[in-house]
Design a protein around this motif. Structure first.
Motif: not given
Length: 317
Positions: A109, A112, A115, A132
């Motif tokens: 998370s 995410r 990003k 990542e």
């Protein structure tokens, strides 16, 4: 396929109430002890999925029991004994309304959010240019509020926790100290198994003025692990890591259009998918502990076994 235990309705002497969580059924005994049954329910995106996963409860309970014993020198914990493969009895503590999440890598998370443009997690600044699964210079603590069933945990900063009165500054500093020390121990134990402890969550409570670690610790439901031998090569190639966690369940849900948002429907969980998840949890157990998993389902009535084992244990307290 083996039967999944998704619900219990026991009655124990001195029982005050029963709390049904996402995965655990927690029996309050005389406001002094807790009898916690780790069911085979599975949750993702803070939603309890419609089918249980055989052996999942046993996997989680036995991993947590092992790590509670292995970290009791760092922080007192709630466990007294695990009288059944799917259950633990311990001290009843008043839980803190936050979960302490420790992250050593930018993944899941946090990736995410990153990003999507976030450069801060729970008040902790994250620099530009990270990739990542990249390792942070040092583990960071990113707490969340504890949500009720069906609601999402919310990120919150240390200062927000303290200023809102959720936790005193003195207690929060101790929680953070414990969380980082537990993570360091967990990381060393994982390294001995050829694994990397990527991130995890800890829950704490208070009893008679003392802070205790409560609930689970370093399980695949509360933690994420990478395989150490392939980490650097996969990272350099920009490829996904081989990991031990229930992230594969979240990814399957996302691939099938479910992220726990309003109006979304959980995709059909076929028997084949349920069996594959069960097999993965057993694989997780054996990799994390280094021990062969022994299926404890020879009994004709698993619920009666759990109930009798707990009654016998409680009678001795």
């Amino acid at each position: 396929m083996a039967k999944a235990i998704v619900k219990t309705q026991f009655q124990f002497e001195g029982q005050k109430d029963l709390y049904i969580g996402k995965v655990r059924d927690v029996y309050n005994i005389k406001d002094e002890y807790l009898a916690m049954v780790v069911t085979d329910r599975i949750s993702a995106f803070d939603v309890v999925l419609p089918k249980g996963i055989p052996y999942k409860g046993q996997v989680l309970n036995q991993i947590a029991s092992k790590f509670l014993d292995a970290t009791s020198d760092i922080c007192p914990n709630w466990k007294i004994a695990s009288p059944d493969p799917m259950a633990t009895v311990g001290r009843r503590c008043e839980p803190f309304p936050v979960e302490m999440i420790v992250r050593a890598y930018l993944t899941g998370s946090s990736w995410r959010d990153y990003k999507a443009g976030a450069r801060e997690i729970c008040g902790v600044a994250i620099p530009d240019g990270m990739k990542e699964h990249q390792r942070f210079p040092r583990p960071i603590v990113t707490p969340t509020t504890k949500a009720e069933i069906g609601a999402h945990d919310q990120n919150i900063s240390k200062e927000e926790i303290i200023s809102s009165g959720l936790v005193s500054r003195e207690d929060y500093d101790k929680l953070e100290e414990y969380a980082l020390a537990l993570f360091e121990r967990g990381s060393k134990m994982a390294a001995g198994r050829g694994l990397i402890l990527v991130d995890t969550k800890y829950e704490f409570g208070k009893k008679d003025g003392e802070i205790y670690l409560i609930d689970e610790i370093h399980t695949p439901d509360s933690s994420r692990y990478f395989y150490a031998d392939s980490y650097q090569e996969l990272f350099d190639k920009g490829e996904q890591q081989r990991q031990l966690s229930k992230e594969f369940v979240r990814e399957w849900l996302m691939d099938n259009g479910f992220r726990g948002q309003a109006g979304q429907t959980v995709p059909d969980m076929t028997d084949e998918f349920v069996q594959s998840v069960s097999d993965r949890y057993i694989e997780l157990y054996e990799n994390i502990t280094g021990e062969k998993f022994v299926k404890n389902d020879a009994d004709e009535d698993i619920l009666s076994r759990i109930e009798n084992n707990l009654k016998n244990m409680l009678a001795r307290l």
